[in-house]
Scaffold this active site. Structure first.
Site, short mmCIF file in Angstrom:
data_model
loop_
_atom_site.label_atom_id
_atom_site.label_comp_id
_atom_site.label_asym_id
_atom_site.label_seq_id
_atom_site.Cartn_x
_atom_site.Cartn_y
_atom_site.Cartn_z
N THR A 133 33.12 -15.96 5.97
CA THR A 133 33.88 -16.96 5.23
C THR A 133 34.30 -16.46 3.86
O THR A 133 33.65 -15.58 3.28
CB THR A 133 33.02 -18.23 5.06
OG1 THR A 133 33.66 -19.14 4.16
CG2 THR A 133 31.65 -17.89 4.47
N ASP A 134 35.37 -17.05 3.32
CA ASP A 134 35.78 -16.72 1.96
C ASP A 134 34.81 -17.27 0.91
O ASP A 134 34.84 -16.86 -0.26
CB ASP A 134 37.20 -17.22 1.67
CG ASP A 134 37.38 -18.73 1.85
OD1 ASP A 134 36.41 -19.42 2.20
OD2 ASP A 134 38.51 -19.22 1.66
N GLU A 135 33.94 -18.19 1.31
CA GLU A 135 33.04 -18.82 0.34
C GLU A 135 32.02 -17.85 -0.24
O GLU A 135 31.40 -18.14 -1.27
CB GLU A 135 32.35 -20.04 0.96
CG GLU A 135 33.33 -21.12 1.35
CD GLU A 135 32.66 -22.44 1.70
OE1 GLU A 135 31.65 -22.79 1.06
OE2 GLU A 135 33.14 -23.12 2.63
N TYR A 159 24.78 -22.55 1.97
CA TYR A 159 25.58 -22.05 3.10
C TYR A 159 26.22 -20.71 2.77
O TYR A 159 26.06 -19.72 3.51
CB TYR A 159 26.66 -23.06 3.48
CG TYR A 159 27.79 -22.44 4.28
CD1 TYR A 159 27.54 -21.86 5.52
CD2 TYR A 159 29.09 -22.42 3.79
CE1 TYR A 159 28.56 -21.26 6.25
CE2 TYR A 159 30.12 -21.84 4.51
CZ TYR A 159 29.86 -21.26 5.74
OH TYR A 159 30.86 -20.66 6.46
N LYS A 163 25.60 -16.88 4.36
CA LYS A 163 26.65 -16.06 4.98
C LYS A 163 26.81 -14.74 4.23
O LYS A 163 27.05 -13.69 4.85
CB LYS A 163 27.97 -16.82 5.01
CG LYS A 163 28.02 -17.93 6.03
CD LYS A 163 27.83 -17.44 7.46
CE LYS A 163 29.00 -16.62 7.95
NZ LYS A 163 28.82 -16.19 9.36
#
Length: 357
Positions: A133-135, A159, A163
């Site tokens: 993810t970009d997060e 989260y 990741k």
């Protein structure tokens, strides 16, 4: 030939398998734990199709995964399996550490043992593709440059931290053991089969039910939106042509505030399923207390995958949103089945109304 997909009953994983089956005769072994967001009904169109082999299981179960790898001998593993809801990670981070970190570690160990024992030609051809993810890159200010593959990791939620940890493990297994890995970091996906706890499917469901459309804070958080079918096409391209050990950011070039997204969604619903009295669904928009540590902006620079691999998204946000709303209108039985009592309890407990716009 066979590929193994983890998390293939989830939103992105199931869309990937359906698209793969539409274009290929290659067998897909689908391993999914079937947590609350995993749904085999997503793959009902493949019922009885020998190209889809489903196994209920945990990717962290090294014995199970080793057995499956030995039995099916996949040429590639695509790791979609993840706990992915930021709000749930704030309330219960342990599940995210267990699946995203410990689970990925177990999968890497199983994969390393399998790959190490392959004949040379199969060993060279093998791929492990990790979907992220970009997060993991943290939050941007309004005028900051978009995230690139070399952007500093700065995760801000349990989260995104979990990741980020999984990304680092995948990278380490490439550099330490030579495991032939590829990593993709995508922006916000939307489309069919999206569990209705995320913004777009939640607001579609609530709009049709006459409920509030909850928007955090002032609704000015910015995200880049990527239609899930475009994401699946990008992953196939990375699997086919990606350079080992490299990361590819996948984005839709569609930066929108959350409020803009919900207003656009209401506009589509106004056209496709109008309310009585010519009212707009936008009257249901409600602002709720912001979540802790809410990242202000994500933006993906997808130039690398465009330049090096020739992939660009096909769907505009407007076209993708219309397809998404139309899908939910035509699949109310699916929506009703996933909107269980447990789902309603979670939503009612989580969203606390502050004021109405």
């Amino acid at each position: 030939m066979t590929i193994l997909v983890t998390g293939g009953a989830g939103f992105i994983g199931s869309n990937f398998i359906l698209d793969w089956a539409a274009d290929s005769d290659e067998v897909v072994v689908n391993v999914d734990k079937l947590t609350y967001a995993g749904n085999l009904k997503n793959l009902s169109s493949l019922g009885g199709d020998c190209r889809h082999v489903f196994v209920k299981g945990d990717i962290g179960n090294v014995e199970l995964m080793s057995t499956l790898l030995s039995q099916h001998k996949p040429r590639a593993i695509l790791n979609f399996a993840a706990e992915s809801h930021v709000d749930r990670s704030i309330h219960g981070p342990a599940d995210f550490i267990e699946t995203n970190v410990v689970g990925t570690f177990g999968l890497l160990e199983s994969t390393r043992a399998y790959w190490s024992a392959l004949p040379d030609a199969e060993k060279i051809a093998f791929r492990f593709l990790h979907v992220s993810t970009d997060e993991v890159y943290g939050s941007l200010e309004k005028d900051d440059a978009a995230f690139r593959e070399d952007s500093r990791y700065a995760p801000n939620s349990p989260y995104s931290a979990s990741k980020a940890a999984s990304d680092h493990l995948v990278r380490a297994y490439h550099h330490t053991y030579g495991l032939p890995v590829l990593t993709t970091n995508c922006s916000n996906n939307y489309g069919p089969f999206h569990f209705p706890e995320k913004l777009i499917p939640l607001c579609i469901l609530n709009a049709l039910s006459g409920k509030d459309l909850p928007i955090y804070g002032d609704g000015q958080q910015i995200r880049d939106w990527l239609y899930v079918k475009d994401h699946c096409a990008a992953i196939r391209r990375v699997l086919e042509c990606g350079v080992l050990g490299e990361t590819y950011n996948i984005g839709g070039w569609n930066e929108k505030t959350n409020l803009e997204v919900v207003k656009a969604l209401c506009g589509v619903l106004d056209e496709l399923k109008p309310l009585a009295g010519a009212r707009s669904y936008a009257h249901q928009i409600t602002f709720v207390r912001d979540r802790p540590g809410h990242d202000r902006r994500y933006a993906i620079d997808a130039n690398k995958i465009a330049t090096e691999l020739g992939w660009t998204p096909k769907e505009t946000f407007e076209a993708g949103l219309r397809k998404t709303v139309q899908w939910y209108l035509e699949h109310q039985e699916w929506v009703n089945e996933v909107s269980t009592g447990a789902y309603r309890v979670w939503m009612n407990a989580h969203y606390k109304v502050e004021s109405r716009s």
